[in-house]
Write an enzyme that holds these catalytic residues in place. Structure first.
Site, PDB file in Angstrom:
ATOM      1  CD  GLU A 149      -2.306  -0.932   2.197  1.00  0.00           C
ATOM      2  OE1 GLU A 149      -4.080  -1.920   1.997  1.00  0.00           O
ATOM      3  OE2 GLU A 149      -2.536  -0.296   3.291  1.00  0.00           O
ATOM      4  CG  ASP A 165      -6.588  -7.528   4.902  1.00  0.00           C
ATOM      5  OD1 ASP A 165      -7.446  -7.651   5.367  1.00  0.00           O
ATOM      6  OD2 ASP A 165      -5.839  -6.289   4.154  1.00  0.00           O
TER       7      ASP A 165
END
Length: 396
Positions: A149, A165
């Protein structure tokens, strides 16, 4: 399907908690250009084809879409019900031992990378449907992939290695500032990939059930514990014993939260009354309250530990979430606990995050959404970036 993009929360927090910036980060000497190069190197040792995707929000327009290899933005077309196939946004990645360079525009989003197969993305009327492999029917369930990210804006670049995640593909990220030394994070220790999965397999209490394998039996990933709870792979009561002990302790003692490292006089004081933990400010006024959290709220840092982007509840909740996941709330009544040698020592803890941190070369990881509390996250930042790096590391 819910996907938790946590990097924008980090950037928002930087506005109010300057202490999260990496020590020595430079400030912009000149305007950040419209794009910067991202060098992607493949040191994986695998012969699979690699596919790259740069997906996110255009910070100039607020539109969601993808960037091609030259950094040109393409807005997603309208989706449908049921979801319709998204345009093929893939970029051919480097072969083993090779590298490519693409351009990163001013985005807040993700760089996905997959081995062997392209990822499947679809569009609903609400936007992009990203992979959600906790769902056994997700079309990406048997594809080996991961993502980084990042946010690139006029204040610089933030880019991370994330396991919020899942833990899947070993990789690292980096940034080289103009005229400066490259900063990197995310590399595993030697043997760290197998070390993580072997440790998770040996952990009692259902933690081994987080591991997902391909039809041929090869390891694909370990799901984060929130998804383990949501799918029944991990008991919903995983954190209950610890929460009960926290509730008992702070029924008669005070928990002090100092959420901003650069504001040591901003403190909040928590005491439990019945099923509620009330927090007061220095004037004795109740500023926010939390109900007794369940395991999903702790692992996901949401629901009963919701953290809005404000200056009171959000920062307190972030600190509580870190304390629960790291199991430091019983050993230190002053949070956040700065000493990582005391993290994850309780028998009831986030074993997934514990084992990830243990295998990282620099000890930094994003084992849960607010692992940035106290700057223990795998994040690099610079205000004057020249080049970013994404390195696909060996699996051995």
């Amino acid at each position: 399907m819910r996907k938790r993009l946590h990097l924008p929360a980090i950037v928002a927090a930087l506005v109010t908690a300057a202490g999260l910036l990496t020590a020595g980060s430079s400030t912009p000497a000149e305007a950040v250009p419209a794009t910067i190069p991202l060098k992607i190197s493949n040191n994986s040792g695998r012969g699979d084809a690699v596919y790259i995707y740069n997906l996110g929000t255009n910070l100039a327009t607020g539109q969601q879409g993808w960037a091609d290899a030259a950094g040109n933005f393409h807005a997603w077309p309208a989706g449908g019900t049921p979801p319709t196939p998204a345009p093929d946004a893939s970029i051919a990645g480097p072969g083993n031992g090779g590298s490519i360079t693409i351009q990163m525009p001013k985005f807040s989003g993700r760089v996905y990378f997959s081995y062997g197969q392209k990822l499947v993305f679809k569009l609903t009327t609400g936007g992009l449907v990203q992979p959600a492999v906790q769902n056994p029917s997700d079309p990406n369930r048997n594809i080996l992939f991961s993502w980084s990210e990042y946010t690139l804006n006029n204040d610089g670049l933030w880019i991370n290695s994330t396991q919020v995640d899942m833990f899947s593909v070993p990789y690292a990220v980096g940034v080289q500032p103009v005229g400066g030394t490259t900063k990197t994070t995310g590399h595993l220790k030697a043997g760290g990939y197998n070390g993580f999965f072997n440790s998770l397999r040996g952990q009692s209490g259902g933690w081994a059930n987080l591991i997902q394998t391909a039809p041929n039996g090869s390891v694909l990933r370990a799901l984060a514990p929130l998804y383990g709870v949501e799918t029944g792979a991990l008991p919903a009561s995983a954190m209950d014993d610890y929460v009960n002990r926290v509730w008992s302790k702070y029924s008669s003692q005070t928990l002090t939260v100092t959420p901003f490292s650069n504001e040591p006089n901003t403190k909040y004081f928590g005491r439990v009354s019945g099923n509620t933990m009330n927090f007061t400010n220095s004037a004795g006024q109740v500023v926010t309250s939390f109900q007794k959290p369940d395991s999903a709220s702790i692992f996901g840092c949401f629901k009963l530990l919701d953290a809005p982007n404000d200056l009171v509840r959000g920062p307190i909740s972030r600190t509580l979430c870190a304390g629960y996941n790291r199991s430091t709330l019983l050993t230190n009544a002053n949070q956040p606990d700065p000493n990582d040698s005391g993290f994850y020592l309780d028998n009831v803890t986030n074993q997934y995050s514990k084992k990830i941190h243990a295998q990282m070369a620099d000890g930094k990881a994003y084992g849960f959404a607010f692992d940035d509390v106290g700057a223990h996250e795998a994040l690099v930042h610079d205000g004057n970036p020249q080049t970013a790096f994404l390195t696909l590391d060996p699996f051995n």
